[in-house]
Design a protein around this motif. Structure first.
Motif, PDB file in Angstrom:
ATOM      1  N   GLY A  25      -4.568  -3.130   6.234  1.00  0.00           N
ATOM      2  CA  GLY A  25      -4.864  -4.430   6.819  1.00  0.00           C
ATOM      3  C   GLY A  25      -3.750  -5.392   6.547  1.00  0.00           C
ATOM      4  O   GLY A  25      -3.935  -6.592   6.573  1.00  0.00           O
ATOM      5  N   GLY A  26      -2.563  -4.906   6.320  1.00  0.00           N
ATOM      6  CA  GLY A  26      -1.459  -5.773   5.985  1.00  0.00           C
ATOM      7  C   GLY A  26      -0.717  -6.314   7.166  1.00  0.00           C
ATOM      8  O   GLY A  26       0.411  -6.753   7.062  1.00  0.00           O
ATOM      9  N   ALA A 166      -1.991   1.942   0.546  1.00  0.00           N
ATOM     10  CA  ALA A 166      -1.188   1.240   1.548  1.00  0.00           C
ATOM     11  C   ALA A 166       0.064   0.659   0.922  1.00  0.00           C
ATOM     12  O   ALA A 166       0.087   0.292  -0.252  1.00  0.00           O
ATOM     13  CB  ALA A 166      -2.019   0.130   2.186  1.00  0.00           C
ATOM     14  N   LYS A 167       1.128   0.568   1.701  1.00  0.00           N
ATOM     15  CA  LYS A 167       2.380  -0.004   1.212  1.00  0.00           C
ATOM     16  C   LYS A 167       2.338  -1.528   1.184  1.00  0.00           C
ATOM     17  O   LYS A 167       3.045  -2.155   0.405  1.00  0.00           O
ATOM     18  CB  LYS A 167       3.541   0.467   2.090  1.00  0.00           C
ATOM     19  N   LYS A 168       1.506  -2.095   2.052  1.00  0.00           N
ATOM     20  CA  LYS A 168       1.467  -3.547   2.178  1.00  0.00           C
ATOM     21  C   LYS A 168       0.131  -4.112   1.695  1.00  0.00           C
ATOM     22  O   LYS A 168      -0.895  -3.436   1.752  1.00  0.00           O
ATOM     23  CB  LYS A 168       1.687  -3.955   3.638  1.00  0.00           C
ATOM     24  N   PRO A 169       0.127  -5.354   1.235  1.00  0.00           N
ATOM     25  CA  PRO A 169      -1.133  -6.012   0.850  1.00  0.00           C
ATOM     26  C   PRO A 169      -1.990  -6.276   2.079  1.00  0.00           C
ATOM     27  O   PRO A 169      -1.502  -6.277   3.216  1.00  0.00           O
ATOM     28  CB  PRO A 169      -0.672  -7.345   0.230  1.00  0.00           C
ATOM     29  N   GLN A 170      -3.277  -6.498   1.851  1.00  0.00           N
ATOM     30  CA  GLN A 170      -4.149  -6.970   2.932  1.00  0.00           C
ATOM     31  C   GLN A 170      -4.116  -8.500   2.891  1.00  0.00           C
ATOM     32  O   GLN A 170      -4.644  -9.107   1.959  1.00  0.00           O
ATOM     33  CB  GLN A 170      -5.577  -6.452   2.749  1.00  0.00           C
ATOM     34  N   ARG A 171      -3.504  -9.089   3.905  1.00  0.00           N
ATOM     35  CA  ARG A 171      -3.394 -10.539   3.954  1.00  0.00           C
ATOM     36  C   ARG A 171      -4.093 -11.124   5.177  1.00  0.00           C
ATOM     37  O   ARG A 171      -4.140 -12.337   5.344  1.00  0.00           O
ATOM     38  CB  ARG A 171      -1.923 -10.958   3.935  1.00  0.00           C
ATOM     39  N   ALA A 236     -10.531  -7.329 -11.562  1.00  0.00           N
ATOM     40  CA  ALA A 236      -9.866  -8.192 -10.585  1.00  0.00           C
ATOM     41  C   ALA A 236      -9.788  -7.510  -9.230  1.00  0.00           C
ATOM     42  O   ALA A 236      -9.688  -6.284  -9.128  1.00  0.00           O
ATOM     43  CB  ALA A 236      -8.463  -8.529 -11.064  1.00  0.00           C
ATOM     44  N   VAL A 237      -9.835  -8.310  -8.156  1.00  0.00           N
ATOM     45  CA  VAL A 237      -9.503  -7.794  -6.830  1.00  0.00           C
ATOM     46  C   VAL A 237      -8.003  -8.019  -6.652  1.00  0.00           C
ATOM     47  O   VAL A 237      -7.504  -9.117  -6.838  1.00  0.00           O
ATOM     48  CB  VAL A 237     -10.320  -8.465  -5.706  1.00  0.00           C
ATOM     49  N   CYS A 238      -7.323  -6.942  -6.314  1.00  0.00           N
ATOM     50  CA  CYS A 238      -5.870  -6.991  -6.187  1.00  0.00           C
ATOM     51  C   CYS A 238      -5.454  -7.142  -4.725  1.00  0.00           C
ATOM     52  O   CYS A 238      -6.294  -7.271  -3.844  1.00  0.00           O
ATOM     53  CB  CYS A 238      -5.266  -5.736  -6.803  1.00  0.00           C
ATOM     54  N   ARG A 239      -4.153  -7.084  -4.501  1.00  0.00           N
ATOM     55  CA  ARG A 239      -3.620  -7.464  -3.190  1.00  0.00           C
ATOM     56  C   ARG A 239      -3.956  -6.514  -2.052  1.00  0.00           C
ATOM     57  O   ARG A 239      -3.807  -6.870  -0.890  1.00  0.00           O
ATOM     58  CB  ARG A 239      -2.112  -7.649  -3.276  1.00  0.00           C
ATOM     59  N   LYS A 240      -4.404  -5.288  -2.367  1.00  0.00           N
ATOM     60  CA  LYS A 240      -4.714  -4.350  -1.293  1.00  0.00           C
ATOM     61  C   LYS A 240      -6.206  -4.287  -0.966  1.00  0.00           C
ATOM     62  O   LYS A 240      -6.617  -3.490  -0.125  1.00  0.00           O
ATOM     63  CB  LYS A 240      -4.188  -2.960  -1.655  1.00  0.00           C
ATOM     64  N   ASP A 258      -0.848 -10.394  -7.654  1.00  0.00           N
ATOM     65  CA  ASP A 258       0.325  -9.682  -8.161  1.00  0.00           C
ATOM     66  C   ASP A 258      -0.004  -8.273  -8.635  1.00  0.00           C
ATOM     67  O   ASP A 258       0.898  -7.477  -8.894  1.00  0.00           O
ATOM     68  CB  ASP A 258       0.991 -10.476  -9.292  1.00  0.00           C
ATOM     69  N   CYS A 259      -1.297  -7.920  -8.753  1.00  0.00           N
ATOM     70  CA  CYS A 259      -1.622  -6.562  -9.197  1.00  0.00           C
ATOM     71  C   CYS A 259      -1.708  -5.629  -7.997  1.00  0.00           C
ATOM     72  O   CYS A 259      -2.208  -5.981  -6.940  1.00  0.00           O
ATOM     73  CB  CYS A 259      -2.900  -6.529 -10.040  1.00  0.00           C
TER      74      CYS A 259
END
Length: 355
Positions: A25-26, A166-171, A236-240, A258-259
């Motif tokens: 979802g990045g 995934a390589k990218k965060p979900q933003r 924690a919920v991290c970036r992905k 950042d995690c």
């Protein structure tokens, strides 16, 4: 509910297959599933490139959990669901959907045992995760060969199954939107899927106009406190994780962006060091407004009484949001509702100015 660290499903693009390495979802555009005339055949691949083709819409579907079940109910394909694991809790769905969900046989209150799944008579199993081994007590996940021998096609929700790798965060919520559209294509309900996505985008568009232009330094920091994960050590919920996208779309900054990965155990010292401006009291639905309110009160009381957190400004000033875990961390149309609620709470003046 903890997703596994394996790959899920990516949609085949007309010119190239997109693996989940480019994000669940990045923002990467996975495109639409390949399909022939009248909507079929529909072809999807998993993140390893293995293809599954649907010549016709499935008639007997089993879902791994409430997230997949809810998507099918909203798509109007709920009458084809013959069983589910992790059934939705009482009160977690709108009344009309809940009545339909109660008619779906519960094959397990947690992970569906392999033998029961393979013997269910399903022609499609929709899995919100990529494996079942770590949930405990249910045996190994069926192999591709075992699914094939049982005549069951296997499809995963990419926004959760692909997220950890995934390589990218979900933003943003594009991964969730693709899951809805993918299920719409597979079940022959694409028009309904498009309408659901359009409804999400309308809500997100209004929020984006109000807070989308905020610079990172102007965005309040935000801690998702998963009360039900335990208070001894916060998770924690991290970036992905989908929640990272929900928080960011609402005009806030996830203090643990950042995690890497989707979820990560952290320490209370880590939380205190982040000094969040706002804290979401994330509790899982207890089945009714009174029980939910009690759980939210308990989460707030813990933070107010716990030595490590009681001095935080967000705790002293009760900068709390009472939003259930499900709408934030589990993929679905409710993610857009959570974005809307968070944004209005954190940035009320911006919405008043937009009127």
């Amino acid at each position: 509910m903890r997703p596994w660290k394996l790959c899920g499903v990516a949609v085949v693009v007309a010119l190239a297959a997109t693996a989940c390495g480019d994000g669940a979802g990045g923002g990467a555009d996975q495109g639409a599933p390949e399909r022939g005339g009248a909507g079929f055949p529909v072809r999807v691949t998993d993140c390893q490139g293995a293809a599954t083709t649907f010549a016709t819409a499935p008639r007997k579907i089993v879902t791994s959990n409430a997230a997949a079940l809810e998507m099918l109910l909203r798509l109007g394909a709920g009458d084809r669901v013959i069983g589910t694991g992790f059934p939705p809790g009482k009160g977690t769905l709108p009344a009309d959907l809940e009545a339909k969900a109660r008619k779906v046989p519960v094959l397990s209150k947690s992970v569906i045992p392999k033998e029961k799944l393979l013997g269910s008579g399903a022609d499609l199993y929709i899995d919100s995760f990529a494996a079942m081994k770590t949930m405990g007590g249910a045996g190994d996940a069926p192999t591709a060969e075992e699914f094939g021998a049982a005549g069951i096609k296997h499809l995963q929700l990419a926004s959760t199954a692909c997220a950890p790798m995934a390589k990218k965060p979900q933003r943003d919520l594009s991964g969730v939107e693709r899951d809805i559209k993918r299920l719409g294509a597979v079940t022959g309900t694409s028009e309904r899927a498009d309408a659901l996505v359009a409804g999400m985008r309308a809500k997100l568009g209004t929020v984006h106009k109000a807070v989308g232009g905020l610079a990172p330094a102007k965005r309040p920091t935000y801690f998702f406190f998963d009360y039900d994960a335990g208070t001894k050590q916060p998770v924690a919920v991290c970036r992905k994780q989908v929640a990272n996208a929900v928080i960011g779309q609402a005009g806030a900054r996830n203090v643990f962006e950042d995690c890497d990965g989707d979820f990560k155990p952290v320490s209370w010292e880590d939380v205190v060091a982040k000094n969040p401006d706002w804290i979401q009291l994330a509790v899982r639905n207890r089945g009714g407004a009174k029980a939910n309110a009690k759980a939210f009160d308990e989460a707030a009381a813990f933070l107010k009484g716990f030595p490590a957190t009681k001095g935080l400004a967000a705790v002293r000033n009760e900068k709390f949001l009472r939003i259930g875990s499900e709408r934030t961390t589990i993929a679905g149309v409710g993610n857009a509702d959570a974005v809307e609620e968070i944004a209005h709470t954190l940035h009320p003046a911006r919405f008043k100015a937009a009127r």
